[in-house]
Design a protein around this motif. Structure first.
Motif, mmCIF file in Angstrom:
data_model
loop_
_atom_site.group_PDB
_atom_site.id
_atom_site.type_symbol
_atom_site.label_atom_id
_atom_site.label_comp_id
_atom_site.label_asym_id
_atom_site.label_seq_id
_atom_site.Cartn_x
_atom_site.Cartn_y
_atom_site.Cartn_z
ATOM 1 N N GLY A 90 -7.078 8.694 -4.724
ATOM 2 C CA GLY A 90 -6.103 9.321 -5.606
ATOM 3 C C GLY A 90 -4.658 9.107 -5.194
ATOM 4 O O GLY A 90 -3.757 9.692 -5.786
ATOM 5 N N ASN A 91 -4.404 8.296 -4.202
ATOM 6 C CA ASN A 91 -3.047 8.015 -3.734
ATOM 7 C C ASN A 91 -2.691 6.560 -3.992
ATOM 8 O O ASN A 91 -3.550 5.671 -3.920
ATOM 9 C CB ASN A 91 -2.906 8.294 -2.237
ATOM 10 N N GLN A 92 -1.433 6.323 -4.286
ATOM 11 C CA GLN A 92 -0.927 4.964 -4.467
ATOM 12 C C GLN A 92 -0.481 4.438 -3.098
ATOM 13 O O GLN A 92 0.472 4.940 -2.518
ATOM 14 C CB GLN A 92 0.246 4.975 -5.453
ATOM 15 N N ILE A 93 -1.155 3.423 -2.586
ATOM 16 C CA ILE A 93 -0.829 2.808 -1.296
ATOM 17 C C ILE A 93 -0.042 1.531 -1.583
ATOM 18 O O ILE A 93 -0.439 0.730 -2.435
ATOM 19 C CB ILE A 93 -2.088 2.457 -0.482
ATOM 20 N N THR A 94 1.054 1.331 -0.875
ATOM 21 C CA THR A 94 1.895 0.154 -1.085
ATOM 22 C C THR A 94 2.202 -0.501 0.253
ATOM 23 O O THR A 94 2.607 0.173 1.191
ATOM 24 C CB THR A 94 3.221 0.546 -1.768
ATOM 25 N N TYR A 95 1.968 -1.811 0.301
ATOM 26 C CA TYR A 95 2.388 -2.624 1.448
ATOM 27 C C TYR A 95 3.568 -3.463 0.979
ATOM 28 O O TYR A 95 3.464 -4.178 -0.018
ATOM 29 C CB TYR A 95 1.284 -3.575 1.903
ATOM 30 N N SER A 96 4.678 -3.397 1.685
ATOM 31 C CA SER A 96 5.853 -4.183 1.291
ATOM 32 C C SER A 96 6.676 -4.541 2.519
ATOM 33 O O SER A 96 6.594 -3.885 3.555
ATOM 34 C CB SER A 96 6.706 -3.410 0.291
ATOM 35 N N LYS A 97 7.485 -5.574 2.367
ATOM 36 C CA LYS A 97 8.375 -6.001 3.448
ATOM 37 C C LYS A 97 9.671 -5.213 3.339
ATOM 38 O O LYS A 97 10.251 -5.092 2.277
ATOM 39 C CB LYS A 97 8.664 -7.495 3.345
ATOM 40 N N TYR A 98 10.089 -4.658 4.478
ATOM 41 C CA TYR A 98 11.338 -3.902 4.531
ATOM 42 C C TYR A 98 12.084 -4.368 5.770
ATOM 43 O O TYR A 98 11.610 -4.168 6.895
ATOM 44 C CB TYR A 98 11.034 -2.399 4.599
ATOM 45 N N ASN A 99 13.228 -5.018 5.578
ATOM 46 C CA ASN A 99 13.984 -5.660 6.666
ATOM 47 C C ASN A 99 13.067 -6.630 7.405
ATOM 48 O O ASN A 99 12.616 -7.598 6.816
ATOM 49 C CB ASN A 99 14.621 -4.632 7.598
ATOM 50 N N ASP A 100 12.763 -6.369 8.670
ATOM 51 C CA ASP A 100 11.917 -7.307 9.418
ATOM 52 C C ASP A 100 10.557 -6.697 9.763
ATOM 53 O O ASP A 100 9.926 -7.089 10.736
ATOM 54 C CB ASP A 100 12.628 -7.783 10.685
ATOM 55 N N ILE A 101 10.100 -5.746 8.954
ATOM 56 C CA ILE A 101 8.784 -5.149 9.185
ATOM 57 C C ILE A 101 7.970 -5.148 7.892
ATOM 58 O O ILE A 101 8.518 -5.220 6.791
ATOM 59 C CB ILE A 101 8.881 -3.703 9.728
ATOM 60 N N LEU A 102 6.667 -5.086 8.047
ATOM 61 C CA LEU A 102 5.764 -4.868 6.917
ATOM 62 C C LEU A 102 5.377 -3.403 6.987
ATOM 63 O O LEU A 102 4.846 -2.949 7.993
ATOM 64 C CB LEU A 102 4.531 -5.762 7.028
ATOM 65 N N ARG A 103 5.696 -2.661 5.935
ATOM 66 C CA ARG A 103 5.458 -1.225 5.992
ATOM 67 C C ARG A 103 4.444 -0.776 4.953
ATOM 68 O O ARG A 103 4.196 -1.446 3.958
ATOM 69 C CB ARG A 103 6.756 -0.457 5.811
ATOM 70 N N ARG A 104 3.896 0.388 5.207
ATOM 71 C CA ARG A 104 2.927 1.023 4.320
ATOM 72 C C ARG A 104 3.531 2.332 3.834
ATOM 73 O O ARG A 104 4.099 3.094 4.607
ATOM 74 C CB ARG A 104 1.643 1.308 5.092
ATOM 75 N N GLN A 105 3.395 2.564 2.525
ATOM 76 C CA GLN A 105 3.870 3.810 1.942
ATOM 77 C C GLN A 105 2.745 4.421 1.108
ATOM 78 O O GLN A 105 1.953 3.695 0.501
ATOM 79 C CB GLN A 105 5.088 3.584 1.053
ATOM 80 N N VAL A 106 2.706 5.737 1.102
ATOM 81 C CA VAL A 106 1.733 6.460 0.294
ATOM 82 C C VAL A 106 2.510 7.215 -0.778
ATOM 83 O O VAL A 106 3.395 8.012 -0.461
ATOM 84 C CB VAL A 106 0.908 7.435 1.159
ATOM 85 N N ASN A 107 2.180 6.948 -2.046
ATOM 86 C CA ASN A 107 2.869 7.555 -3.194
ATOM 87 C C ASN A 107 4.385 7.357 -3.108
ATOM 88 O O ASN A 107 5.164 8.273 -3.359
ATOM 89 C CB ASN A 107 2.525 9.046 -3.316
ATOM 90 N N ALA A 108 4.803 6.164 -2.701
ATOM 91 C CA ALA A 108 6.213 5.774 -2.581
ATOM 92 C C ALA A 108 6.986 6.658 -1.610
ATOM 93 O O ALA A 108 8.191 6.782 -1.694
ATOM 94 C CB ALA A 108 6.889 5.743 -3.941
ATOM 95 N N LYS A 109 6.285 7.265 -0.669
ATOM 96 C CA LYS A 109 6.922 8.094 0.351
ATOM 97 C C LYS A 109 6.476 7.629 1.728
ATOM 98 O O LYS A 109 5.403 7.077 1.900
ATOM 99 C CB LYS A 109 6.548 9.571 0.175
#
Length: 155
Positions: A90-109
């Protein structure tokens, strides 16, 4: 012809400092001892470089384990320009590049770093597979494939 003898008086003053043979041998011994340690310093430097590469490999392996577990349980996969999103529990998981890291966010937080020192990150879908390529700042790159049956590609 008259010979005149010139007599020169040479005086030795024992209070003046002099560089003796013993001091010369001692200084050469010190220089050779220090120079013999130089190869050991290079060996330690190379060992440190190898260990830093091991850390990067371990980081990559841990990332793969986590990503595979999440993607197996995930649904509704979406690829947006260098961003991977999917639903899990039930959560939106997002993997994206931010500066020089690959980050994970849950529900855009949040901001959970998964990989560090990243130069480039690409993910594409090809024949029911997600192909992920990560290029690190030291120009090493890793590629992996994840099985994917239902992926929506948005551009």
């Amino acid at each position: 012809m008259l010979k005149t003898s010139q007599k020169r008086d040479v005086y030795f003053n024992s209070n003046t400092p002099a560089f003796t043979l013993l001091e010369t041998i001692l200084s050469i011994t010190i220089v050779l001892s220090i120079s013999s340690l130089i190869p050991l310093f290079f060996q330690c430097y190379n060992k440190t470089i190898q260990l830093s590469n091991l850390d990067q490999t371990m980081e990559w392996q841990l990332f793969l384990i986590q990503a595979r577990l999440e993607l197996e349980k995930g649904s509704d996969l979406r690829l947006d320009e260098n961003k991977l999103s999917f639903q899990k529990d039930g959560n939106q998981i997002t993997y994206s590049k931010y500066n020089d890291i690959l980050r994970r966010q849950v529900n855009a937080k949040g901001h959970e770093p998964l990989l560090t020192k990243i130069k480039d990150w690409k993910i594409i879908q090809k024949e029911k597979q997600l192909i992920m390529t990560v290029k690190f700042s030291d120009d090493s790159s890793f590629t992996t494939k994840f099985p994917s049956s239902e992926t929506k590609v948005s551009k």
